[in-house]
Design an enzyme around this catalytic site. Structure first.
Site, PDB file in Angstrom:
ATOM      1  N   ARG A 135      39.966   3.600  50.143  1.00  0.00           N
ATOM      2  CA  ARG A 135      40.390   4.268  51.351  1.00  0.00           C
ATOM      3  C   ARG A 135      41.614   4.728  50.641  1.00  0.00           C
ATOM      4  O   ARG A 135      42.356   4.274  49.641  1.00  0.00           O
ATOM      5  CB  ARG A 135      40.574   3.195  52.378  1.00  0.00           C
ATOM      6  CG  ARG A 135      39.304   2.641  52.953  1.00  0.00           C
ATOM      7  CD  ARG A 135      39.640   1.721  53.774  1.00  0.00           C
ATOM      8  NE  ARG A 135      38.615   1.034  54.564  1.00  0.00           N
ATOM      9  CZ  ARG A 135      37.970   0.139  54.428  1.00  0.00           C
ATOM     10  NH1 ARG A 135      38.593  -0.678  53.343  1.00  0.00           N
ATOM     11  NH2 ARG A 135      36.819  -0.689  54.915  1.00  0.00           N
ATOM     12  N   LYS A 159      41.209  -4.057  54.342  1.00  0.00           N
ATOM     13  CA  LYS A 159      41.674  -4.431  55.653  1.00  0.00           C
ATOM     14  C   LYS A 159      41.663  -5.892  55.762  1.00  0.00           C
ATOM     15  O   LYS A 159      41.100  -6.498  55.254  1.00  0.00           O
ATOM     16  CB  LYS A 159      40.610  -3.902  56.905  1.00  0.00           C
ATOM     17  CG  LYS A 159      40.642  -2.232  56.831  1.00  0.00           C
ATOM     18  CD  LYS A 159      39.582  -1.720  57.874  1.00  0.00           C
ATOM     19  CE  LYS A 159      39.689  -0.266  57.765  1.00  0.00           C
ATOM     20  NZ  LYS A 159      38.593   0.264  58.971  1.00  0.00           N
ATOM     21  N   HIS A 238      38.697  10.391  52.912  1.00  0.00           N
ATOM     22  CA  HIS A 238      37.756   9.739  53.174  1.00  0.00           C
ATOM     23  C   HIS A 238      36.458  10.269  53.185  1.00  0.00           C
ATOM     24  O   HIS A 238      35.456   9.506  52.763  1.00  0.00           O
ATOM     25  CB  HIS A 238      37.835   9.471  55.001  1.00  0.00           C
ATOM     26  CG  HIS A 238      37.373   8.132  55.425  1.00  0.00           C
ATOM     27  ND1 HIS A 238      37.946   7.056  54.935  1.00  0.00           N
ATOM     28  CD2 HIS A 238      36.260   7.718  56.363  1.00  0.00           C
ATOM     29  CE1 HIS A 238      37.173   5.970  55.565  1.00  0.00           C
ATOM     30  NE2 HIS A 238      36.315   6.612  56.436  1.00  0.00           N
ATOM     31  N   ARG A 241      35.187   9.118  49.769  1.00  0.00           N
ATOM     32  CA  ARG A 241      34.653   7.777  50.094  1.00  0.00           C
ATOM     33  C   ARG A 241      33.227   7.990  50.471  1.00  0.00           C
ATOM     34  O   ARG A 241      32.373   7.231  49.921  1.00  0.00           O
ATOM     35  CB  ARG A 241      35.407   7.000  51.144  1.00  0.00           C
ATOM     36  CG  ARG A 241      34.914   5.716  51.333  1.00  0.00           C
ATOM     37  CD  ARG A 241      36.035   5.049  52.171  1.00  0.00           C
ATOM     38  NE  ARG A 241      35.415   3.940  52.966  1.00  0.00           N
ATOM     39  CZ  ARG A 241      35.705   2.617  52.316  1.00  0.00           C
ATOM     40  NH1 ARG A 241      36.000   2.475  51.358  1.00  0.00           N
ATOM     41  NH2 ARG A 241      35.037   1.660  53.218  1.00  0.00           N
ATOM     42  N   HIS A 264      33.180  -3.211  53.301  1.00  0.00           N
ATOM     43  CA  HIS A 264      32.579  -3.185  54.716  1.00  0.00           C
ATOM     44  C   HIS A 264      32.222  -4.361  55.010  1.00  0.00           C
ATOM     45  O   HIS A 264      31.879  -5.386  54.337  1.00  0.00           O
ATOM     46  CB  HIS A 264      31.218  -2.066  54.798  1.00  0.00           C
ATOM     47  CG  HIS A 264      31.540  -0.843  54.724  1.00  0.00           C
ATOM     48  ND1 HIS A 264      30.361  -0.083  54.189  1.00  0.00           N
ATOM     49  CD2 HIS A 264      32.618  -0.168  54.934  1.00  0.00           C
ATOM     50  CE1 HIS A 264      31.074   1.460  54.408  1.00  0.00           C
ATOM     51  NE2 HIS A 264      32.356   1.192  54.699  1.00  0.00           N
ATOM     52  N   TYR A 273      25.186   5.419  55.176  1.00  0.00           N
ATOM     53  CA  TYR A 273      24.831   6.342  53.918  1.00  0.00           C
ATOM     54  C   TYR A 273      23.291   6.563  53.582  1.00  0.00           C
ATOM     55  O   TYR A 273      23.205   7.504  52.997  1.00  0.00           O
ATOM     56  CB  TYR A 273      25.928   5.791  53.064  1.00  0.00           C
ATOM     57  CG  TYR A 273      27.306   5.681  53.275  1.00  0.00           C
ATOM     58  CD1 TYR A 273      28.126   6.824  53.547  1.00  0.00           C
ATOM     59  CD2 TYR A 273      27.885   4.473  53.438  1.00  0.00           C
ATOM     60  CE1 TYR A 273      29.466   6.694  53.906  1.00  0.00           C
ATOM     61  CE2 TYR A 273      29.125   4.249  53.848  1.00  0.00           C
ATOM     62  CZ  TYR A 273      29.911   5.339  53.789  1.00  0.00           C
ATOM     63  OH  TYR A 273      31.246   5.463  54.443  1.00  0.00           O
TER      64      TYR A 273
END
Length: 292
Positions: A135, A159, A238, A241, A264, A273
């Site tokens: 990110r 995150k 993004h 990504r 993730h 994806y």
């Protein structure tokens, strides 16, 4: 003003819960929202570059920085310009003011030392974004010590302050080395990070024109500008990504491995994806199969 499906769904749930609470507490006799259905939220596929477009973008950033012989090992780029169906064109965000100067000659016909240094930085950032799928916030948070050139990996803080180690390839590694070490030879000027580094820099891997840790807005501006220069669809970091994840899966990477690489928490997020890959397969099928 139109309301997005996700916003409408949240409001519907709130209304249902309110009337259910009111009925349970004898405020109302019947629940008028009992049959209220939650609107279905369409599953939007993420915007991606195809492999030719990604290769073209990497070649442009490397050419601007003078990174020779390290083009991405992907399909040969032809002259056709393939559109990005369904992509939302993001707002144009100005890049680092000095970044564009790398493409403009000075009075003597040569870009300045600062412009050359910023071009090295931009190449390293774009290469690393695509190579790792990290990110933009993770990119700007990287420190010099997070890069392991021996194993070609980056230690990324994602995150929830969760750390993970992601690999990158030879082109990205070479671009980062050029940024950190400069490309000046002999008595030539010091270039790259060393040319911009000052008391504000700390351990930050990527710096702004004034020497501080680079801002996310600057990174987004760089990606927009480089995409325009390369003649590929307008994208954001993004979208790079998304592109990295899709190309990994197209190349046979395991879904769990891609999930770990992208950071993730849910495999469901990564599975989006696979839908992109299926859509690309259908498009190629329609073009190539005689009875499609």
């Amino acid at each position: 003003m139109a309301t997005h499906g996700s916003s409408m769904a949240r409001k519907t749930v709130a209304v249902r819960r309110f009337f259910a609470w009111a009925q349970q507490h004898d405020v109302i006799g019947t629940d008028p929202a009992a049959t209220l259905m939650t609107p279905k939220i369409p599953s939007a596929l993420p915007a991606v570059l195809n492999e030719k477009q990604a290769a073209r973008l990497m070649e442009v950033v490397d050419d601007d920085a003078g990174v020779e012989g390290k083009k991405t090992a992907m399909a040969t780029v032809d002259d056709d310009s393939v559109g990005l169906d369904g992509a939302d064109v993001r707002d144009q965000i100005p890049a680092d003011p000095q970044s564009k100067a790398a493409q403009k000659p000075e009075d003597q016909g040569e870009p300045s030392r600062e412009a050359r240094s910023l071009a090295l930085r931009d190449a390293a950032m774009v290469e690393l974004l695509y190579a790792t799928g990290i990110r933009v916030a993770e990119l700007t948070a990287l420190n010099v010590g997070d890069i392991d050139f021996v194993n070609r990996t980056a230690r990324v803080t994602g995150k929830g302050d969760k750390q993970r180690v992601v690999p990158f390839g030879v082109p990205a590694g070479h671009a980062i080395e050029m940024w950190l070490n400069g490309s000046g030879a002999g008595d030539g000027p010091v270039l790259g990070r060393k040319a911009l580094c000052n008391q504000r820099s700390g351990d930050a891997l990527f710096l702004g024109a004034r020497g501080g840790r680079i801002d996310q807005r600057v990174v987004r501006g760089v990606v927009h500008d480089k995409a325009a220069e390369a003649g590929v669809p307008d994208i954001s970091p993004h979208a790079l990504r998304h592109s990295a994840a899709t190309h990994l899966l197209d190349g046979g990477a395991d879904l769990r491995q891609v999930q770990e690489m992208l950071g993730h928490s849910s495999l469901k997020t990564t599975q989006r994806y696979t839908h992109v890959s299926i859509e690309q397969l259908k498009a190629r099928y329609s073009q190539a199969f005689p009875r499609a």
